[in-house]
Design a protein around this motif. Structure first.
Motif, PDB file in Angstrom:
ATOM      1  N   ALA A 178       0.840  -1.195   0.000  1.00 14.34           N
ATOM      2  CA  ALA A 178       0.000   0.000   0.000  1.00 14.34           C
ATOM      3  C   ALA A 178       0.875   1.245   0.000  1.00 14.34           C
ATOM      4  CB  ALA A 178      -0.904   0.005   1.219  1.00 14.34           C
ATOM      5  N   ASP A 179       0.267   2.382  -0.268  1.00 15.87           N
ATOM      6  CA  ASP A 179       0.957   3.654  -0.282  1.00 15.87           C
ATOM      7  C   ASP A 179       0.561   4.392   0.994  1.00 15.87           C
ATOM      8  OD1 ASP A 179       1.860   6.242  -0.898  1.00 15.87           O
ATOM      9  OD2 ASP A 179       1.679   5.791  -3.036  1.00 15.87           O
ATOM     10  N   GLU A 181       0.467   7.346   1.675  1.00 15.26           N
ATOM     11  CA  GLU A 181      -0.341   8.513   1.358  1.00 15.26           C
ATOM     12  C   GLU A 181      -1.837   8.208   1.469  1.00 15.26           C
ATOM     13  OE1 GLU A 181       0.729   9.952  -2.443  1.00 15.26           O
ATOM     14  OE2 GLU A 181      -0.865  11.456  -2.492  1.00 15.26           O
ATOM     15  N   TYR A 182      -2.201   6.974   1.147  1.00 15.88           N
ATOM     16  CA  TYR A 182      -3.623   6.637   1.107  1.00 15.88           C
ATOM     17  C   TYR A 182      -4.095   5.872   2.340  1.00 15.88           C
ATOM     18  CZ  TYR A 182      -2.857   8.025  -3.683  1.00 15.88           C
ATOM     19  OH  TYR A 182      -2.513   8.732  -4.783  1.00 15.88           O
ATOM     20  N   ALA A 183      -3.189   5.597   3.273  1.00 13.77           N
ATOM     21  CA  ALA A 183      -3.599   4.885   4.484  1.00 13.77           C
ATOM     22  C   ALA A 183      -4.380   5.839   5.388  1.00 13.77           C
ATOM     23  CB  ALA A 183      -2.374   4.355   5.204  1.00 13.77           C
ATOM     24  N   ASP A 184      -5.430   5.330   6.050  1.00  7.87           N
ATOM     25  CA  ASP A 184      -6.202   6.221   6.938  1.00  7.87           C
ATOM     26  C   ASP A 184      -5.431   6.438   8.237  1.00  7.87           C
ATOM     27  OD1 ASP A 184      -7.965   4.212   9.058  1.00  7.87           O
ATOM     28  OD2 ASP A 184      -6.905   3.361   7.340  1.00  7.87           O
ATOM     29  N   GLU A 185      -5.836   7.463   8.973  1.00  5.10           N
ATOM     30  CA  GLU A 185      -5.112   7.860  10.187  1.00  5.10           C
ATOM     31  C   GLU A 185      -5.089   6.759  11.238  1.00  5.10           C
ATOM     32  OE1 GLU A 185      -6.799  11.573  11.551  1.00  5.10           O
ATOM     33  OE2 GLU A 185      -6.953  12.198   9.447  1.00  5.10           O
ATOM     34  N   THR A 187      -5.204   3.567  10.868  1.00  3.37           N
ATOM     35  CA  THR A 187      -4.269   2.505  10.496  1.00  3.37           C
ATOM     36  C   THR A 187      -2.829   2.948  10.735  1.00  3.37           C
ATOM     37  OG1 THR A 187      -5.814   1.705   8.846  1.00  3.37           O
ATOM     38  CG2 THR A 187      -3.530   1.025   8.574  1.00  3.37           C
TER      39      THR A 187
END
Lengths: 198, 198
Positions: A178-179, A181-185, A187
């Motif tokens: 995963a990137d 940048e796109y992970a939620d806070e 996580t």
């Protein structure tokens, strides 16, 4: 009514499948018309058979075509570790990894007051009776990483605590590949909390 | 083998539907497991019924659950205009427009030397015998706008020419709501050729 009745009825049946809209159902119904009578009969037979011949395993609740599922009846598997999951789909997902060699216990859902599901609707009694045999060393709780899964994990771990069995939970963190940048806070926070020395 | 046999078989059957990959088939198969026995039986019955109770209309070849389809047996439709299409899906598409009030003739394919389909495999004889009754004033050829559809349209129009019947073809042009930027050259060329005074 747009289509001849038998076709219309088949389209409506396809619409009841998860994620199938009307246009897709029409495409599938025409696929059935393109089949030979024999193929269509086999298809219909497979639906009936899947409902009639698959039952929950008496031990773990996983899908089985006998009394015990292929995992519970496999002598090579470690009966000391039980992985607790919400549903049979989770069993499939974990089995694909080919990493876990213990047994499973399918709860048949999670505790969810919103949906009127309490602990008594889940296969928790059965889990406790499996543990009471004394063979179990570890319980891995692999309910989904959301509020309800978390609640259920806490509930079971508290219930099992007095029995002196090791209870673990799947690790939280950023998914591989995963990137950031796109992970939620949430996580990212859990990934930081659970950081390991390399 | 990943899943219990009856489930695996059902997944493979779902894979035979047009546009269904393995993961989607798994999702559908689990949907079936979530159905009641009764719902599953109805689903299976709808598949059997669609194959057994739907036949081509004796006149036009459209899908029908009787001898004549609902369009051919509708006294309010203009029997003087026949719209020639490749398959029953085209009939459905045109019927949705609610603009055409004539009858249809389903060819059951198009002339395609690549796929070993010649005129004799299509319902062209039946079309000629319908025309020979003398009631038909116009033939609208609505085969798909590609090389094979075009070839078939030309073949039929040449065949019918000596009979003195008006033969027309659906207009080519840019689709309504489309962006000229994305239209292919062939379509734009045809749209220019077919321009009309406003």
């Amino acid at each position: 009514m747009e289509y001849v009745l038998p076709l219309q009825r088949l389209i409506e049946k396809f619409c009841t499948l998860r994620g199938v809209g009307y246009k897709t159902a029409v495409r599938y119904a025409f696929s059935v018309l393109d089949m030979s009578e024999e193929e269509a009969a086999e298809f219909a037979g497979a639906i009936i058979s899947a409902k009639q011949d698959i039952h929950p395993c008496e031990v773990c609740g996983n899908l089985s075509d006998g009394e015990e599922c292929s995992i519970c009846s496999d002598a090579a598997r470690d009966k000391g570790v039980i992985c607790v999951v919400e549903d049979t789909r989770a069993v499939m997902a974990l089995e694909k990894v080919k990493e876990f060699n213990g047994l499973y216990h399918v709860l048949g859902g999670v505790i969810s007051p919103m949906n009127n599901v309490g602990p008594e609707q889940l296969r928790i009694k059965e889990l406790l009776s499996r543990i009471s045999t004394g063979d179990v060393r570890e319980l891995i709780i692999a309910t989904n990483p959301n509020i309800e899964g978390e609640t259920t994990a806490m509930y079971i771990s508290k219930l099992v605590a007095p029995l002196g069995i090791k209870v673990t939970r799947l690790a939280y963190g950023v998914p591989v590949g995963a990137d950031l940048e796109y992970a939620d806070e949430m996580t990212l926070m859990r990934a930081l909390d659970g950081r390991r020395q390399i």
